[in-house]
Design an enzyme around this catalytic site. Structure first.
Site, PDB file in Angstrom:
ATOM      1  N   GLU A  90       0.834  -1.208   0.000  1.00  0.00           N
ATOM      2  CA  GLU A  90       0.000   0.000   0.000  1.00  0.00           C
ATOM      3  C   GLU A  90       0.867   1.255   0.000  1.00  0.00           C
ATOM      4  OE1 GLU A  90      -2.527   1.543  -0.471  1.00  0.00           O
ATOM      5  OE2 GLU A  90      -4.350   0.648   0.319  1.00  0.00           O
ATOM      6  N   ASP A  91       0.299   2.335  -0.493  1.00  0.00           N
ATOM      7  CA  ASP A  91       1.007   3.612  -0.439  1.00  0.00           C
ATOM      8  C   ASP A  91       0.883   4.244   0.948  1.00  0.00           C
ATOM      9  OD1 ASP A  91      -1.735   4.020  -0.746  1.00  0.00           O
ATOM     10  OD2 ASP A  91      -1.548   5.502  -2.346  1.00  0.00           O
ATOM     11  N   ASP A  94      -4.353   5.408   6.131  1.00  0.00           N
ATOM     12  CA  ASP A  94      -4.867   6.655   6.692  1.00  0.00           C
ATOM     13  C   ASP A  94      -5.901   6.286   7.765  1.00  0.00           C
ATOM     14  OD1 ASP A  94      -5.542   9.331   6.985  1.00  0.00           O
ATOM     15  OD2 ASP A  94      -6.715   9.432   5.149  1.00  0.00           O
ATOM     16  N   PHE A 143      -2.181  16.058   4.022  1.00  0.00           N
ATOM     17  CA  PHE A 143      -2.450  15.363   2.754  1.00  0.00           C
ATOM     18  C   PHE A 143      -1.186  15.420   1.898  1.00  0.00           C
ATOM     19  CE2 PHE A 143      -4.035  14.570  -1.484  1.00  0.00           C
ATOM     20  CZ  PHE A 143      -4.875  13.489  -1.241  1.00  0.00           C
ATOM     21  N   ARG A 156       1.699  12.232  -9.115  1.00  0.00           N
ATOM     22  CA  ARG A 156       2.170  10.874  -8.804  1.00  0.00           C
ATOM     23  C   ARG A 156       3.643  10.690  -9.145  1.00  0.00           C
ATOM     24  NH1 ARG A 156      -2.267   7.581  -7.619  1.00  0.00           N
ATOM     25  NH2 ARG A 156      -4.170   8.018  -8.764  1.00  0.00           N
TER      26      ARG A 156
HETATM   27  P1  5GP Z   1      -7.756   4.809   4.191  1.00  0.00           P
HETATM   28  O1  5GP Z   1      -8.794   3.847   3.750  1.00  0.00           O
HETATM   29  O2  5GP Z   1      -6.647   4.169   5.006  1.00  0.00           O
HETATM   30  O3  5GP Z   1      -8.325   6.011   4.874  1.00  0.00           O
HETATM   31  O4  5GP Z   1      -7.140   5.443   2.906  1.00  0.00           O
HETATM   32  C1  5GP Z   1      -6.309   4.786   2.078  1.00  0.00           C
HETATM   33  C2  5GP Z   1      -6.245   5.453   0.734  1.00  0.00           C
HETATM   34  O5  5GP Z   1      -6.651   6.845   0.785  1.00  0.00           O
HETATM   35  C3  5GP Z   1      -4.822   5.440   0.258  1.00  0.00           C
HETATM   36  O6  5GP Z   1      -4.511   4.236  -0.413  1.00  0.00           O
HETATM   37  C4  5GP Z   1      -4.777   6.661  -0.625  1.00  0.00           C
HETATM   38  O7  5GP Z   1      -5.219   6.320  -1.912  1.00  0.00           O
HETATM   39  C5  5GP Z   1      -5.764   7.625   0.002  1.00  0.00           C
HETATM   40  N1  5GP Z   1      -5.072   8.586   0.887  1.00  0.00           N
HETATM   41  C6  5GP Z   1      -5.128   8.669   2.227  1.00  0.00           C
HETATM   42  N2  5GP Z   1      -4.359   9.668   2.695  1.00  0.00           N
HETATM   43  C7  5GP Z   1      -3.780  10.236   1.608  1.00  0.00           C
HETATM   44  C8  5GP Z   1      -2.864  11.320   1.428  1.00  0.00           C
HETATM   45  O8  5GP Z   1      -2.378  11.995   2.348  1.00  0.00           O
HETATM   46  N3  5GP Z   1      -2.523  11.591   0.133  1.00  0.00           N
HETATM   47  C9  5GP Z   1      -3.000  10.899  -0.931  1.00  0.00           C
HETATM   48  N4  5GP Z   1      -2.595  11.269  -2.139  1.00  0.00           N
HETATM   49  N5  5GP Z   1      -3.876   9.877  -0.793  1.00  0.00           N
HETATM   50  C10 5GP Z   1      -4.249   9.547   0.459  1.00  0.00           C
END
Ligand code: 5GP
Length: 167
Positions: A90-91, A94, A143, A156
């Site tokens: 995963e990137d 959050d 963010f 990206r």
């Molecule tokens: P989660 O489900 O954990 O809240 O979010 C995961 C996804 O939300 C990540 O895979 C990403 O695509 C997006 N995301 C969450 N925080 C960020 C951020 O700070 N920047 C970006 N570009 N995407 C985020």
């Protein structure tokens, strides 16, 4: 926020750890599209055990910079993962909702194990507890973009992790 050099150093460390932990077998690297494509490509090149690479396309319903927690699979794995050791790449974790959903989904398919590697983690926003087995960096609640992460599909390709300033 995080330079290309810092990322490269940490990604190599993670690759070494993963190679050590899976040294007696092989691992299926599951790159979660789109955000982790650069991390997965760099990490894969530091993994020395036999690997297979597959891709999982996801979309989180919701606009802008907030996740809704409802994850839509836009592209599924190309092969079964029965009895395989799977490493989800995963990137960023959050709220944790996306990765928790993906772990649950893959566990229904009979893998030997499912672990998680994430470049970034924002613990301040966690809504579910998720164990990240291989974590690059813990970051504050901002963010971020770059190194695969986007804002409206842009940025990206930045080689570093940067913060989007909003007015
Ligand atoms: P989660 O489900 O954990 O809240 O979010 C995961 C996804 O939300 C990540 O895979 C990403 O695509 C997006 N995301 C969450 N925080 C960020 C951020 O700070 N920047 C970006 N570009 N995407 C985020």
């Amino acid at each position: 926020m995080i330079s290309a050099e810092q990322i490269a150093t940490r990604v190599k460390e993670l690759g070494d750890l993963i190679s050590r932990d899976y040294k007696d077998g092989s691992v299926v690297l599951v790159c979660v599209l789109k955000g982790s494509f650069i991390f997965a490509a760099d990490l894969a090149r530091h993994i020395t055990v036999p690997t297979r690479i597959d891709f999982l396309g996801t979309r989180s319903y919701g606009e802008g910079t907030e996740t809704s927690g409802v994850v839509q699979i836009t592209q599924d794995l190309s092969k079964p993962i029965v009895n395989e050791a799977v490493l989800l790449i995963e990137d960023i974790v959050d709220t944790g909702l996306t990765i928790a959903h993906l772990i649950d989904l893959l566990r229904t398919r009979g893998p030997r194990s499912v672990k998680v590697a994430s470049l970034l983690h924002k613990p301040a926003r966690a809504r579910v507890q998720v164990q990240v087995d291989y974590l690059g960096f813990t970051i504050e609640d901002k963010f971020v973009v770059g190194y695969g992460l986007d804002f409206g599909e842009r940025y990206r390709n930045l080689p570093y992790i940067g913060v989007v300033e909003r007015d």
